[in-house]
Design an enzyme around this catalytic site. Sequence first.
Site, PDB file in Angstrom:
ATOM      1  N   ASP A  30      25.280  -2.616  41.541  1.00  0.00           N
ATOM      2  CA  ASP A  30      26.349  -1.594  42.048  1.00  0.00           C
ATOM      3  C   ASP A  30      27.424  -2.217  42.603  1.00  0.00           C
ATOM      4  O   ASP A  30      27.529  -3.496  43.048  1.00  0.00           O
ATOM      5  CB  ASP A  30      25.567  -0.712  43.140  1.00  0.00           C
ATOM      6  CG  ASP A  30      26.251   0.554  43.214  1.00  0.00           C
ATOM      7  OD1 ASP A  30      25.258   1.515  42.944  1.00  0.00           O
ATOM      8  OD2 ASP A  30      27.165   0.784  43.591  1.00  0.00           O
ATOM      9  N   GLU A 153      14.347  14.624  44.242  1.00  0.00           N
ATOM     10  CA  GLU A 153      14.493  14.101  45.516  1.00  0.00           C
ATOM     11  C   GLU A 153      13.452  14.259  46.222  1.00  0.00           C
ATOM     12  O   GLU A 153      13.083  15.524  46.338  1.00  0.00           O
ATOM     13  CB  GLU A 153      15.931  14.227  45.876  1.00  0.00           C
ATOM     14  CG  GLU A 153      17.039  13.280  45.359  1.00  0.00           C
ATOM     15  CD  GLU A 153      18.465  13.500  45.865  1.00  0.00           C
ATOM     16  OE1 GLU A 153      18.562  14.066  46.829  1.00  0.00           O
ATOM     17  OE2 GLU A 153      19.395  13.170  44.956  1.00  0.00           O
ATOM     18  N   ASN A 214      17.742  21.725  34.052  1.00  0.00           N
ATOM     19  CA  ASN A 214      18.373  22.046  34.936  1.00  0.00           C
ATOM     20  C   ASN A 214      18.857  23.469  35.016  1.00  0.00           C
ATOM     21  O   ASN A 214      18.932  24.148  36.124  1.00  0.00           O
ATOM     22  CB  ASN A 214      19.395  21.026  35.353  1.00  0.00           C
ATOM     23  CG  ASN A 214      18.849  19.752  36.220  1.00  0.00           C
ATOM     24  OD1 ASN A 214      17.618  19.884  36.525  1.00  0.00           O
ATOM     25  ND2 ASN A 214      19.438  18.884  36.697  1.00  0.00           N
ATOM     26  N   PHE A 255       9.738  27.572  42.309  1.00  0.00           N
ATOM     27  CA  PHE A 255      11.128  27.860  42.148  1.00  0.00           C
ATOM     28  C   PHE A 255      11.381  29.455  42.324  1.00  0.00           C
ATOM     29  O   PHE A 255      12.463  29.881  41.863  1.00  0.00           O
ATOM     30  CB  PHE A 255      11.720  27.193  41.066  1.00  0.00           C
ATOM     31  CG  PHE A 255      12.371  26.068  41.101  1.00  0.00           C
ATOM     32  CD1 PHE A 255      11.204  24.814  41.731  1.00  0.00           C
ATOM     33  CD2 PHE A 255      13.632  25.751  41.099  1.00  0.00           C
ATOM     34  CE1 PHE A 255      11.758  23.462  41.884  1.00  0.00           C
ATOM     35  CE2 PHE A 255      14.198  24.330  41.399  1.00  0.00           C
ATOM     36  CZ  PHE A 255      13.196  23.214  41.872  1.00  0.00           C
ATOM     37  N   CYS A 266      22.774  17.500  41.642  1.00  0.00           N
ATOM     38  CA  CYS A 266      22.266  17.685  40.212  1.00  0.00           C
ATOM     39  C   CYS A 266      22.669  19.309  39.721  1.00  0.00           C
ATOM     40  O   CYS A 266      23.600  19.585  39.086  1.00  0.00           O
ATOM     41  CB  CYS A 266      20.894  17.308  39.973  1.00  0.00           C
ATOM     42  SG  CYS A 266      20.701  15.856  40.087  1.00  0.00           S
ATOM     43  N   LYS A 269      26.403  20.919  39.728  1.00  0.00           N
ATOM     44  CA  LYS A 269      27.349  20.404  39.009  1.00  0.00           C
ATOM     45  C   LYS A 269      26.905  20.328  37.407  1.00  0.00           C
ATOM     46  O   LYS A 269      27.754  20.408  36.527  1.00  0.00           O
ATOM     47  CB  LYS A 269      27.827  18.928  39.370  1.00  0.00           C
ATOM     48  CG  LYS A 269      26.809  17.948  39.333  1.00  0.00           C
ATOM     49  CD  LYS A 269      26.923  16.637  38.524  1.00  0.00           C
ATOM     50  CE  LYS A 269      25.600  15.702  38.664  1.00  0.00           C
ATOM     51  NZ  LYS A 269      25.152  15.295  37.495  1.00  0.00           N
TER      52      LYS A 269
HETATM   53  P1  NAD Z   1      24.384   8.542  43.529  1.00  0.00           P
HETATM   54  O1  NAD Z   1      26.180   8.687  43.580  1.00  0.00           O
HETATM   55  O2  NAD Z   1      23.852   8.289  44.552  1.00  0.00           O
HETATM   56  O3  NAD Z   1      24.493   6.896  42.602  1.00  0.00           O
HETATM   57  C1  NAD Z   1      25.461   6.576  41.646  1.00  0.00           C
HETATM   58  C2  NAD Z   1      25.679   5.055  42.010  1.00  0.00           C
HETATM   59  O4  NAD Z   1      26.447   4.608  40.946  1.00  0.00           O
HETATM   60  C3  NAD Z   1      26.396   4.709  43.279  1.00  0.00           C
HETATM   61  O5  NAD Z   1      25.732   3.905  44.030  1.00  0.00           O
HETATM   62  C4  NAD Z   1      27.826   4.360  42.778  1.00  0.00           C
HETATM   63  O6  NAD Z   1      28.265   3.169  43.596  1.00  0.00           O
HETATM   64  C5  NAD Z   1      27.346   3.385  41.631  1.00  0.00           C
HETATM   65  N1  NAD Z   1      28.231   3.109  40.532  1.00  0.00           N
HETATM   66  C6  NAD Z   1      29.264   3.842  40.246  1.00  0.00           C
HETATM   67  N2  NAD Z   1      30.187   3.182  39.314  1.00  0.00           N
HETATM   68  C7  NAD Z   1      29.438   2.024  39.007  1.00  0.00           C
HETATM   69  C8  NAD Z   1      29.758   0.941  38.152  1.00  0.00           C
HETATM   70  N3  NAD Z   1      30.746   1.087  37.328  1.00  0.00           N
HETATM   71  N4  NAD Z   1      28.907  -0.002  37.998  1.00  0.00           N
HETATM   72  C9  NAD Z   1      27.816   0.109  38.857  1.00  0.00           C
HETATM   73  N5  NAD Z   1      27.800   0.886  39.840  1.00  0.00           N
HETATM   74  C10 NAD Z   1      28.576   1.814  39.765  1.00  0.00           C
HETATM   75  O7  NAD Z   1      23.945   9.399  42.171  1.00  0.00           O
HETATM   76  P2  NAD Z   1      22.374   9.737  41.712  1.00  0.00           P
HETATM   77  O8  NAD Z   1      22.053  10.923  42.600  1.00  0.00           O
HETATM   78  O9  NAD Z   1      21.753   8.482  41.845  1.00  0.00           O
HETATM   79  O10 NAD Z   1      22.717  10.136  40.222  1.00  0.00           O
HETATM   80  C11 NAD Z   1      23.143   9.271  39.042  1.00  0.00           C
HETATM   81  C12 NAD Z   1      22.823   9.854  37.804  1.00  0.00           C
HETATM   82  O11 NAD Z   1      21.572  10.312  37.860  1.00  0.00           O
HETATM   83  C13 NAD Z   1      23.800  11.268  37.651  1.00  0.00           C
HETATM   84  O12 NAD Z   1      24.015  11.412  36.355  1.00  0.00           O
HETATM   85  C14 NAD Z   1      22.847  12.367  38.076  1.00  0.00           C
HETATM   86  O13 NAD Z   1      23.140  13.526  37.737  1.00  0.00           O
HETATM   87  C15 NAD Z   1      21.526  11.763  37.603  1.00  0.00           C
HETATM   88  N6  NAD Z   1      20.202  12.256  38.054  1.00  0.00           N
HETATM   89  C16 NAD Z   1      20.040  12.341  39.347  1.00  0.00           C
HETATM   90  C17 NAD Z   1      18.683  12.732  40.028  1.00  0.00           C
HETATM   91  C18 NAD Z   1      18.900  13.126  41.683  1.00  0.00           C
HETATM   92  O14 NAD Z   1      17.713  13.365  42.091  1.00  0.00           O
HETATM   93  N7  NAD Z   1      19.693  12.220  42.254  1.00  0.00           N
HETATM   94  C19 NAD Z   1      17.767  13.083  39.193  1.00  0.00           C
HETATM   95  C20 NAD Z   1      18.005  13.060  38.047  1.00  0.00           C
HETATM   96  C21 NAD Z   1      19.353  12.585  37.229  1.00  0.00           C
END
Ligand code: NAD
Length: 440
Positions: A30, A153, A214, A255, A266, A269
């Site tokens: 990260d 989550e 979603n 739901f 999620c 957006k």
């Molecule tokens: P988040 O913001 O918690 O995590 C994203 C991470 O990516 C951050 O830690 C950030 O520092 C890192 N990052 C950004 N640019 C980077 C780079 N160039 N190299 C390395 N790391 C980098 O987001 P999230 O909730 O984990 O979501 C991530 C993706 O997963 C999104 O597309 C989201 O829609 C999808 N998603 C999330 C969930 C959920 O429940 N959170 C569930 C399914 C899908």
Amino acid sequence: MNITVIGCGYLGAVHACAMAELGHHVVGVDVDRDKIEALSEGRAPFHEPGFTEILRRRLETGGLTFTTDFSAIAGARVHFIAVGTPQGPGGAADLTYVEGAIEAMKPYLGKCLNGDEVVVGKSTVPVGTAARLAPSVAAAGTLLVWNPEFLREGFAVEDTLQPDRMVYGLPVDSDDAERAKAVLDELYAPIIESGTPRLVMDYATAELVKISANAFLATKISFINAMASVCDAAGGDVTALARAIGMDARIGSRFLRAGIGFGGGCLPKDIRAFRARADELGVGEALNFLAEVDQINENARHQALDKARSMLGGSVSRARVAVLGTAFKPDSDDMRCSPGLALAAELADEGAHVVVTDPAAAPILVHDDDLPYDVAVDLEEALTAADLVLLATEWDQYTRCDPSWVADLVGRRNVIDGRNALDPEAWRNAGFAYAAVGSR
Ligand code: NAD
């Protein structure tokens, strides 16, 4: 297998630990130094049940490491992309982080000596993204797969290790597709062997599966919130209605709890990004209903605000309001698009003295000096002398709370159940005026 996970947020950090739990050697990467430091020391950078335990266990075995140095990915066979895809201008998904991650990975791709090397997209992206990125990934000597993530989550560990299904979006070329599929099957072998369905399709369909799932969930929540408005106007009870329609197997009961609406990183957006992408594709009209879904979601919160005003004699000004729950859902500290926080800000804007609390998220908020409301880490402190209690997140701690204990703490006995999760009778018996969304 040696694998890497790029992006260690809510999705990526859990995925990295879960892959280590399956026996793989995992490097999490990260750009956020604080996050990497915390993870490396066995401290979870967010609240997720069961996560700290597997993080510490896997760090101890040595099968899991975290770094900010991209060169650590060289030689691994599978690289997951789990970076954020937040809302960009006009509602479209901002793909800067996905593109940035791929650029940072490129110098170190194509160095696996141990069979096919695969980049696996997990982030939620607009349809067409994988097809656009595949040539540059291929030029680096690797195959690209899109394998969207469906975790919830609060249940992220369980959902990653025991998903309802897995979706592989595979390259057009059938040889490439077969090779990529074989790598993923090997990687996920324990999950597949436990009977989890594995669905194979093209990139576009895989991307659409995630975003349409979603969109459907958001629509279901807004549907029941629309019914709550009708129930409010007509004197019906949306909780009884939801129970009755949910017993129809074609509808299902999940739901279908009316309340102050959905939030999180999620659904809000994703429905906007889906609309923006459909517009680009010339089929915007097909998804016009998602604008309504979004609007109903906003209105749901405003209905709770109306109830707060009328409960407090027409205005919330100068009233002390305890908002219980700032995380967008229980068992998480994620406050992205939190309905509870939005409500708290709106109440404060109308002159209320708002005190917010949350079992997991309040300890994060207390460090912010620039908020329009007070933050109490302790429930008792939040409730003390309140003129109105507003349940915004249905944490167990709140829904199981004894109303007579609350009655002794508050100044006036008013409660708004923003999640239709409290027992109305118990609260009324304790002397509270009780109001919920779409029910008497
Ligand atoms: P988040 O913001 O918690 O995590 C994203 C991470 O990516 C951050 O830690 C950030 O520092 C890192 N990052 C950004 N640019 C980077 C780079 N160039 N190299 C390395 N790391 C980098 O987001 P999230 O909730 O984990 O979501 C991530 C993706 O997963 C999104 O597309 C989201 O829609 C999808 N998603 C999330 C969930 C959920 O429940 N959170 C569930 C399914 C899908």
